[in-house]
Design a protein around this motif. Structure first.
Motif, PDB file in Angstrom:
ATOM      1  N   VAL A   1      -6.861  -1.552   0.286  1.00 25.55           N
ATOM      2  CA  VAL A   1      -6.447  -2.768  -0.424  1.00 25.55           C
ATOM      3  C   VAL A   1      -6.768  -4.041   0.353  1.00 25.55           C
ATOM      4  O   VAL A   1      -6.408  -5.141  -0.070  1.00 25.55           O
ATOM      5  CB  VAL A   1      -4.929  -2.724  -0.722  1.00 25.55           C
ATOM      6  CG1 VAL A   1      -4.613  -1.593  -1.688  1.00 25.55           C
ATOM      7  CG2 VAL A   1      -4.126  -2.554   0.566  1.00 25.55           C
TER       8      VAL A   1
ATOM      9  N   HIS B   1      -9.358  -5.729   0.664  1.00 32.88           N
ATOM     10  CA  HIS B   1     -10.219  -6.691  -0.028  1.00 32.88           C
ATOM     11  C   HIS B   1      -9.430  -7.736  -0.812  1.00 32.88           C
ATOM     12  O   HIS B   1      -9.980  -8.769  -1.208  1.00 32.88           O
ATOM     13  CB  HIS B   1     -11.159  -5.947  -0.987  1.00 32.88           C
ATOM     14  CG  HIS B   1     -10.437  -5.193  -2.065  1.00 32.88           C
ATOM     15  ND1 HIS B   1      -9.908  -3.930  -1.856  1.00 32.88           N
ATOM     16  CD2 HIS B   1     -10.137  -5.523  -3.351  1.00 32.88           C
ATOM     17  CE1 HIS B   1      -9.332  -3.514  -2.976  1.00 32.88           C
ATOM     18  NE2 HIS B   1      -9.450  -4.456  -3.890  1.00 32.88           N
ATOM     19  N   ARG B   2      -8.151  -7.494  -1.020  1.00 24.37           N
ATOM     20  CA  ARG B   2      -7.331  -8.452  -1.763  1.00 24.37           C
ATOM     21  C   ARG B   2      -6.990  -9.688  -0.929  1.00 24.37           C
ATOM     22  O   ARG B   2      -6.539 -10.700  -1.472  1.00 24.37           O
ATOM     23  CB  ARG B   2      -6.028  -7.790  -2.209  1.00 24.37           C
ATOM     24  CG  ARG B   2      -6.206  -6.571  -3.115  1.00 24.37           C
ATOM     25  CD  ARG B   2      -4.857  -5.951  -3.407  1.00 24.37           C
ATOM     26  NE  ARG B   2      -4.972  -4.705  -4.161  1.00 24.37           N
ATOM     27  CZ  ARG B   2      -3.947  -3.892  -4.417  1.00 24.37           C
ATOM     28  NH1 ARG B   2      -2.734  -4.214  -3.974  1.00 24.37           N
ATOM     29  NH2 ARG B   2      -4.139  -2.777  -5.097  1.00 24.37           N
ATOM     30  N   TYR B   3      -7.188  -9.594   0.366  1.00 26.83           N
ATOM     31  CA  TYR B   3      -6.797 -10.684   1.259  1.00 26.83           C
ATOM     32  C   TYR B   3      -8.029 -11.200   1.999  1.00 26.83           C
ATOM     33  O   TYR B   3      -8.872 -10.439   2.449  1.00 26.83           O
ATOM     34  CB  TYR B   3      -5.745 -10.190   2.261  1.00 26.83           C
ATOM     35  CG  TYR B   3      -4.549  -9.569   1.581  1.00 26.83           C
ATOM     36  CD1 TYR B   3      -3.461 -10.339   1.190  1.00 26.83           C
ATOM     37  CD2 TYR B   3      -4.526  -8.199   1.302  1.00 26.83           C
ATOM     38  CE1 TYR B   3      -2.376  -9.768   0.549  1.00 26.83           C
ATOM     39  CE2 TYR B   3      -3.440  -7.623   0.656  1.00 26.83           C
ATOM     40  CZ  TYR B   3      -2.372  -8.407   0.283  1.00 26.83           C
ATOM     41  OH  TYR B   3      -1.308  -7.837  -0.359  1.00 26.83           O
TER      42      TYR B   3
ATOM     43  N   THR C   1       0.834  -1.206   0.000  1.00 22.96           N
ATOM     44  CA  THR C   1       0.000   0.000   0.000  1.00 22.96           C
ATOM     45  C   THR C   1       0.865   1.252   0.000  1.00 22.96           C
ATOM     46  O   THR C   1       1.925   1.275   0.642  1.00 22.96           O
ATOM     47  CB  THR C   1      -0.920   0.038   1.236  1.00 22.96           C
ATOM     48  OG1 THR C   1      -1.657   1.272   1.250  1.00 22.96           O
ATOM     49  CG2 THR C   1      -0.128  -0.059   2.527  1.00 22.96           C
TER      50      THR C   1
END
Length: 252
Positions: free
Chosen positions: A104, A106-108, A86
């Motif tokens: 970010v 939501h990527r994990y 990030t």
């Protein structure tokens, strides 16, 4: 990062990996800046006189600090975190940073997966050990990061942060120093839970807005946000501990 200076030296000098190592302020330095975990197992601590450390660990290896080398690895670390995870990163020290993952996340799938991804990326790219703490605020995340060193991953969910922090000594939280600790103890505030029973108005009156923040920190609700762009430093400081035997102006 875990024992950052010592870990860098052991990375660059494979023959001393896993051995007790102390980093001092120069070749003739008498004060330990940091030490490897093998040295810490003998009781060697930061700030300890080298002579005392050698009594605890006679085979202790001494190496002088090399600021420019550590700065190079620090820049690589921050660049990795910025580019890989990030851009919302606050560099807290040469080997620590706060990451705001809101944009970010939501990527994990889970916070723990994210924490492992960060730790593994640092270990793979830099070949250095690190620990990661994740929570809903900066202070709790920093506390979490030191809970399981070295190479630890700790997640404290925001909804349980106050309960987890309740038995923790207030001095364990970043930003609460000896002066504040002494003041809080006068009113029974020895751990985060007991501090919460002190009226916030009392802390605000004594310390201003910082007092209110410390009260919230003890509840796992530090309001201070990640600041990716910090103002330039207004002051700079540098100190040096003199070698043994320097006790006169002539020796200086």
């Amino acid at each position: 990062m875990n024992a950052f200076f010592a870990s860098v030296e052991q990375l660059l000098h494979p023959d001393i990996r896993g051995k007790p190592l102390a980093i001092t302020n120069g070749h003739h330095g008498s004060c330990i800046i940091t030490s490897s975990y093998a040295a810490r197992a003998y009781g060697v601590k930061t700030g300890m006189p080298l002579s005392h450390a050698r009594l605890l660990c006679p085979h202790l290896i001494q190496m002088p600090a090399r600021g420019s080398v550590y700065e190079t690895y620090s820049k690589q670390l921050m660049r990795l975190l910025h580019d890989r995870f990030t851009p919302d990163i606050e560099v807290f020290s040469v080997d620590e940073a706060f990451l705001d993952m809101s944009r970010v996340y939501h990527r994990y799938r889970t916070p723990r997966i994210l924490a492992h991804a960060i730790r593994d990326a640092v270990c793979q790219q830099l070949s250095l050990p690190c620990s990661v703490g994740i929570s809903g605020d900066k202070t709790t995340a920093k506390y979490a990061a030191k809970c399981h060193k070295p190479m630890g991953v700790t997640v404290i969910e925001p909804m349980v942060a106050e309960r987890i922090l309740a038995p923790v000594a207030v001095s364990e939280l970043c930003g609460i120093g000896p002066r504040t600790t002494r003041y809080l103890s006068q009113f029974g505030g020895v751990n985060c839970g007991s501090v919460r029973r002190i009226p916030v108005s009392m802390l605000r009156k004594k310390f201003g807005i910082k007092g209110q923040r410390r009260w919230l920190m003890c509840a796992g609700r530090d309001p201070d946000c990640v600041r990716a762009y910090l103002k330039p430093a207004q002051t700079m400081g540098h100190s040096k501990i003199l070698p043994p035997g320097v006790n006169s102006a002539a020796r200086l």
